[in-house]
Motif scaffolding. Structure first.
Motif, PDB file in Angstrom:
ATOM      1  N   GLU A 116       0.819  -1.214   0.000  1.00 30.60           N
ATOM      2  CA  GLU A 116       0.000   0.000   0.000  1.00 30.60           C
ATOM      3  C   GLU A 116       0.853   1.263   0.000  1.00 30.60           C
ATOM      4  OE1 GLU A 116      -2.648   2.011   3.410  1.00 30.60           O
ATOM      5  OE2 GLU A 116      -3.535   0.152   2.636  1.00 30.60           O
ATOM      6  N   TYR A 168      -1.488  -7.980  -3.771  1.00 33.06           N
ATOM      7  CA  TYR A 168      -1.691  -7.400  -2.450  1.00 33.06           C
ATOM      8  C   TYR A 168      -2.277  -8.424  -1.488  1.00 33.06           C
ATOM      9  CZ  TYR A 168      -0.883  -2.997  -4.832  1.00 33.06           C
ATOM     10  OH  TYR A 168      -0.320  -1.987  -5.565  1.00 33.06           O
ATOM     11  N   PRO A 213      -5.502  -2.409  -0.780  1.00 36.92           N
ATOM     12  CA  PRO A 213      -4.833  -1.174  -0.377  1.00 36.92           C
ATOM     13  C   PRO A 213      -5.783   0.024  -0.402  1.00 36.92           C
ATOM     14  CG  PRO A 213      -4.338  -1.638  -2.663  1.00 36.92           C
ATOM     15  CD  PRO A 213      -5.166  -2.795  -2.165  1.00 36.92           C
ATOM     16  N   VAL A 257      -6.287   3.800  -1.468  1.00 40.20           N
ATOM     17  CA  VAL A 257      -5.758   4.716  -2.483  1.00 40.20           C
ATOM     18  C   VAL A 257      -6.484   6.052  -2.353  1.00 40.20           C
ATOM     19  CG1 VAL A 257      -5.399   5.113  -4.941  1.00 40.20           C
ATOM     20  CG2 VAL A 257      -5.335   2.786  -4.037  1.00 40.20           C
TER      21      VAL A 257
END
Length: 339
Positions: free
Chosen positions: A241, A263, A267, A269
């Protein structure tokens, strides 16, 4: 023949089984070299969300043609060095009908949702074969698959000629993306990681600039590498992240961020920055056949792999390869299994 069956996370059983003759449309390959990738390690740990057990692992490999099944035309001759695409696709879904087999709605990958090449003899459809040059080493052959990942990602980004590029994550895939970007005409490439060993390997592979973002922020390193020009293309290959956030906050307005990393959890954003800066976020998934063909050419000319190979282990010691990777962490890049 011998084969390695992962019965459960952390448990591999070696067994002797009768060799199966290649079926209609298939070619039998005697496997010589297998590369271990990050997804294989997730299967070893039991953290890969889409792999059932038991499974025969392996999808990065090189071998030689040993037998040709009925109905095969145009196959390479016996003894030819080959590798093969690991995807099993349906050919019927919307992406398949559009020629985007890498994102088939019913995609299976050998070594994960289907048995892979972790055996002495491996039958694959002849149409999936990729013939390797006579002078290729076994390691080069096993690297065609990961280099193809890098080729596909770079092609997703469009024309790289003259562009400044940032690669976040200096593991094997990030390293190869940086090398392919340079070979594709990128003006300058900056690779970032938090492990000095991986950054040192990137430098040995000819990457222009490297930064440890645990000690220097990405924006400062980019200013040193690119000056006032900045950069308009980033590849997130760390699956982290923080790396994605750094790319979004540092890339020039209108830039493009390609997601290649996997991931562990979704994450966060800052979509307000993405929207206001007209940043393009795009994914990159596996590869097409033409990516494999390009990878072979790049391995023959401009992609360096020797610094990436951390260790070779015999086939019978495959579990030791995983223990070595776990013990050495970021100091390990690619471990090869020899048959």
């Amino acid at each position: 023949m011998r084969q390695a069956v992962m019965e459960a996370p952390g448990k591999i059983r070696f067994e002797e089984v009768a060799a199966t003759p290649p079926g209609p449309g298939e070619v039998r390959i005697r496997v010589r070299r297998i590369g271990i990738c990050g997804s294989d390690i997730h299967v070893w740990h039991g953290t890969h969300p889409f792999t059932p057990y038991p499974v025969i692992q392996g999808h990065e490999f090189m071998g030689v043609v040993e037998a040709i099944g009925p109905g095969v035309t145009g196959a390479p001759p016996l003894g030819a060095q080959v590798t093969a695409l690991p995807q099993i696709v349906c050919g019927k879904c919307n992406p398949c009908r559009k020629g985007r087999f890498n994102i088939c709605e019913n995609l299976k990958v050998r070594g994960f949702q289907a048995d892979g090449c972790g055996r002495e003899l491996y039958n694959v459809p002849a149409e999936r074969l990729v013939v390797l040059p006579d002078g290729f080493t076994a390691d080069q052959g096993a690297f065609v698959e990961p280099v193809s990942v890098a080729v596909h990602a770079c092609r997703r980004a469009g024309d790289l000629a003259g562009r400044n590029v940032v690669v976040l994550g200096a593991g094997t895939i990030g390293n190869l993306i940086a090398q392919v970007a340079r070979a594709s005409g990128a003006a300058r490439v900056l690779i970032a990681d938090v492990a000095d060993h991986r950054l040192d390997v990137a430098k040995r592979c000819g990457v222009d600039h490297a930064v440890n973002t645990a000690r220097q922020p990405l924006d400062e390193a980019a200013a040193i590498a690119f000056g006032a020009e900045g950069f308009d293309l980033a590849f997130e290959a760390a699956g982290a992240e923080g790396s994605l956030a750094a790319a979004v906050s540092t890339i020039e307005k209108g830039g493009q961020v390609l997601i290649v990393g996997v991931y562990g959890r979704p994450p966060v954003v800052d979509m307000s920055v993405v929207g206001e800066h007209e940043i393009v976020l795009a994914g990159s998934m596996m590869y097409w056949r033409e990516d494999w063909e390009a990878a072979v050419q790049l391995l023959s000319s401009s992609v360096t792999i020797a610094p990436l190979v951390s260790r070779h282990v015999p086939f019978a010691e495959w579990p030791e390869a995983y223990r070595f990777i776990d013990a050495n962490g970021p100091a390990t890049m690619k471990v090869m299994v020899d048959l």
